[in-house]
Design an enzyme around this catalytic site. Structure first.
Site, mmCIF file in Angstrom:
data_model
loop_
_atom_site.group_PDB
_atom_site.id
_atom_site.type_symbol
_atom_site.label_atom_id
_atom_site.label_comp_id
_atom_site.label_asym_id
_atom_site.label_seq_id
_atom_site.Cartn_x
_atom_site.Cartn_y
_atom_site.Cartn_z
ATOM 1 N N CYS A 149 0.753 -1.215 -0.112
ATOM 2 C CA CYS A 149 0.040 0.106 0.036
ATOM 3 C C CYS A 149 0.810 1.243 0.033
ATOM 4 O O CYS A 149 0.615 2.435 -0.700
ATOM 5 C CB CYS A 149 -1.084 0.130 1.298
ATOM 6 S SG CYS A 149 -0.239 -0.425 2.615
ATOM 7 N N HIS A 233 -2.629 6.457 4.561
ATOM 8 C CA HIS A 233 -1.072 6.579 5.042
ATOM 9 C C HIS A 233 -0.658 7.874 4.619
ATOM 10 O O HIS A 233 -0.961 8.456 3.405
ATOM 11 C CB HIS A 233 -0.504 5.469 4.225
ATOM 12 C CG HIS A 233 -0.553 3.915 4.694
ATOM 13 N ND1 HIS A 233 -1.207 3.756 5.720
ATOM 14 C CD2 HIS A 233 -0.217 2.861 4.057
ATOM 15 C CE1 HIS A 233 -1.326 2.334 6.005
ATOM 16 N NE2 HIS A 233 -0.424 1.801 5.052
#
EC number: 1.2.1.11
Lengths: 339, 339, 339, 339
Positions: A149, A233
């Site tokens: 990711c 994130h």
């Protein structure tokens, strides 16, 4: 149009739930089955521990979870796999051998030279590795991986920078969301009023996968940390470019960046894969993670530190663009380029 | 021994409360008065909004807050100032002119060439700037500044690295605690399940102050962010050194580093100003911020990325070592070197 | 159909932003102006500190905030007011005198006997107080209040319980979200790893307003607390009923409860104003606050403690059902019953 | 004086760590061994996942964890057990049969009529049940239980209220800390920006244990919830008393309450087992959980709702007073009353 049939492995984890939710209303795909570990087998999806902010859509809420069994996966066009790596390492090759096209989240096989590791806007051409994969391994199907990711979110802005100015060196420091570790990954008493400056295996993945995706051998250094944020994130990126740049042009190039999914108008493709925030205190996870319905990354704080020294902050939804959404977009790309 | 008399300005803010708490049990210093803004004037300390994890010590809890008034500050050996910069800019010079030695937290005057900006273990020699300051400004007293909290925490490990291997370039990314913004600085709805990748004025301070303290003109780039942590700033640091190093030696040199405060065994000096954590997931704010009673910084994840390329993580308590504690240690140093 | 014109006062606060977002896509209403305090006047909405999880809709993002001025409010069908009480107390009566129908969030005037305090599903009949209000005060317009957010969420399930079994006594303990205190209401350092067992003025409001809305004089005791949750108030309720009950019937009666807004199919009316969760660990704020697009309350843990002793937990979105949404639904009710 | 030898079972969990830390500096007790599950066996204490805010004291940090084995527990005066109930149910009776005095945290056996369930200030007399226990079960040793953490914190203020005014009915709503569920008990993604209005088995324990400890058969109803707080359970309590009261007297009686541990000046006894906070927004977990070094409970918001209707809020440190500390105080009481 008849919809393509898909099957989801590992449907009860955090990423599995994202797969199910995104696919449940998908215009091209139709979920025909869900599988997970023995613990959930036999239950309805709505009876397993659903943790997304919205309940499972009615079309899937009552589906029963099956036990994972490669022999019982029905004829489908795509298998989406959110299995843990150790299970995936066994199940996915068997499915590929049996002729299934597996779009997989897990980290095994990612660095194999005959395995596509695809961000559809960045390296769609790598899908052609499937032919080599079939030839080498004697499979009728294929395994296609999405990157880690953090890697995916990082590589979206790196791609136009690389194309326009070249890259010599990258420093990245990440502040990663809790959902990236899975539902039970981070105990609350470990992270409240705290952060953890280490995520096992993550830094190596970011470095190796970025080099594979961008086909570059530049210097790249990563420090990955866990912070008390649910989703999204954030990555602080320093780039030494090969050619000099000015900030306004970087901002413009990033904001206008488009790839094959945008050209093909794929259903999951965000109109702009990179959104720019002009406000000096953005991107922020809670305010920006749903940009492009979770499929865009958001860039802010673009700064020129010195000649050929660029800094910026990029944020993306780790379980949408960073996981399920990226694989679904890849499946769409396979469909669209096959026609 | 008679204790030195001290006075605290801005005693009701987060840093002010740390000053009061640390001084209330200090072996050398005795608080003779506390002052704050009009809002708190006349109240007992215990009646203002105390927010530290332990209640005010009995010796100070019943002291009444005075209104800030330079004409009413009694004869004391040291004035500790935790005033906001705009107030400090007016009050501190007046006090210095009247003969007071002011140890100040606020950012005004920090970059003036005749103002000491002191981390006692790093640049104690800069205290001698006071003579130049008095000569230039015609003051009988003096203003001595502590650096920005992030700068202080960063410079403690940079100092031995600079001395041993030299420094060419620094990249630092910080994850800073809420208390660094003061009691009302960050609304809860702004930061819960979130982080903010920008702190006003912070990056410029880290860059300029580090160059002043270490007397170097190296490249240094900072990105400072706010995270949902109560106390303790975490900093991810990349350093390009001039000479090559090995990780074990860096760890050893940092862990053994001592300065003048340790030699002189000053009461607030931590035995080891830099503590090393061997565990791969440390330092963590909640577990490590009280190292050395909040006066040590904690270093972990020391890594060699490539020849002459060093990475590590450093953490320190922003309102103790990063603020009140550093100034108290500086006052101790002044006392000890004056004798 | 021509849309009704509406104006929003206090458009930049947390509740104001909810008003704007809900109205920006409303089928019956059209925002023709936004006003706020001097600080925001002249700015575009998108330039003020937007804090909702989704950005302002394009139709309103570029609207300029006006300064609050009763003389400059254009001819509109409804004025929605999210002003602080002290400002509202001055502005709202002036607007009502000038002929505006003001739907107001603030607590002033709520207990006046000629002021409707309306939850559309619970006491729609109280809208008729407007006639008395106009007669008494000589106004051409009117002021209609929504109750305190905690009161609204509590009274939705109390209403069918009262109607079916009667109520003798209520104990309620609330765990209220941060957004209830406004953007700067709760500093992060005050609430992280903490809770605050007191909210100023809240308990009195819950008690008095519940008696007014339900027209009862039963015993009711409230303890209201603040917890680190962004949105969604949770309330633990004990009710001594007049007649005995069984749990299954209570659950059924609550789940089937409907009011006038449901009969009239008002656009903002949730299909079921009270949703029941069968899972034993629900309702939970993060998972349930968006039930009925934030307009339903969610009830769980319905228990019979002893004969005529009922317990349950109810949760609602404090800035949607508890504030902006309730007032918008009230405006819809006025429109629908006027026709 | 020779110190009493003690052994800790389950030393690596959250409560086990509290035991070790409190005992490591205890004036009467000396840890001679630590045991835990196979996973930790053989490691040094400092190598297991320590999560308290201060590192393990030097006297115990290097002790090696043994595997739990009833045959290998050395001759000690007390065994402190923080084992999970299912393990405890097997191990504790065997140890008691072999002659050990086991002070246990786990819930098994708590309701057995021959098992003391002791809060030293509240029901010290119940220690005498040990004789009945030995007679009945033929044990040379004994098992002494501490109540559930929530029960302990609740019963401290209930005791003086019961003695002075009598109790007819109690409603309690709790907001419990994460540490009460153990290190891995509550995943961070389950609780951030959220609360969970249910804790398995907790409400039944509070009701049954309170009746046993206070030897009353009053009505008592509990709703227990989990909130995002690290340590410290907060409880909102409504009490219908038998005799009428005035608030000032209740406050005074609670604040002056003392028990046998205070009379005997036991080392772990807080000077005042119930501390009163006059500020209207207290007790708060982060500010008050360390009152009396974690051994006092803190009461605030004492209110008279109506004649004979009392309300207050009580808070206590769930792993100190609610667990390890209470058992250590009980051991001290056994020592002191045996002499």
């Amino acid at each position: 149009m008849d919809r393509y049939k898909v099957y989801v492995l590992g449907a009860t984890g955090l990423v599995g739930q994202r797969y199910v939710q995104l696919l449940a209303s998908h215009p091209w795909f139709e979920i025909v089955g869900l599988a997970a570990s023995e613990k959930s087998a036999g239950k309805k999806l709505s009876e397993t521990g659903w943790v997304l902010e919205e309940p499972p859509l009615p079309s899937v809420a009552e589906m029963r979870i099956e036990k994972i069994d490669v022999e019982k996966v029905p004829r489908v066009d795509f298998v989406f796999s959110a299995l843990p790596s150790e299970v995936a390492a066994k199940v996915e090759p068997e499915l590929a051998a049996r002729g299934f096209t597996v779009l997989s989240n897990s980290s095994n096989m990612r660095m194999d030279p005959d395995v596509p590791l695809v961000i559809p806007e960045v390296n769609p051409e790598d899908l052609s590795l499937v032919e080599k994969q079939r030839a080498t391994r004697g499979w009728r199907g294929a395994v296609v991986k999405k990157p880690n990711c953090t890697t995916t979110i990082l590589n979206l802005p790196l791609k136009p920078i690389l194309d326009e100015w070249g890259i010599e060196r990258i420093h990245v420091v990440t502040m990663q969301a809790l959902s990236g570790a899975g539902y039970s990954g981070v105990p609350s008493v470990a992270i409240m009023d705290n952060l953890i400056p280490f995520i096992k295996g993550e830094e190596e993945k970011v470095v190796a996968e970025t080099r594979k995706i961008l086909k570059q051998d530049f210097e790249i250094y990563a420090t990955t940390t866990r912070v008390p944020v649910l989703d999204g994130h954030t990555e602080v990126v320093y780039v030494d470019t090969k050619k000099d740049f000015d900030t306004a042009t970087v901002t413009e190039v990033l904001g206008k960046f488009k790839g094959l999914p945008q050209e093909l108008k794929l259903p999951t493709a965000p109109p702009r894969p990179i959104e720019i925030r002009a406000q000096i205190d953005r991107p922020q996870p809670r305010l920006d993670r749903w940009a492009g319905r979770g499929m865009a990354v958001v860039v802010g704080r673009v700064r020129k530190l010195a000649p050929r020294k660029l800094a910026f902050v990029v944020l993306g939804h780790n379980t949408v663009r960073g996981a399920a959404g990226n694989s679904i977009l890849t499946a769409e790309l396979i469909v669209a380029t096959r026609r």
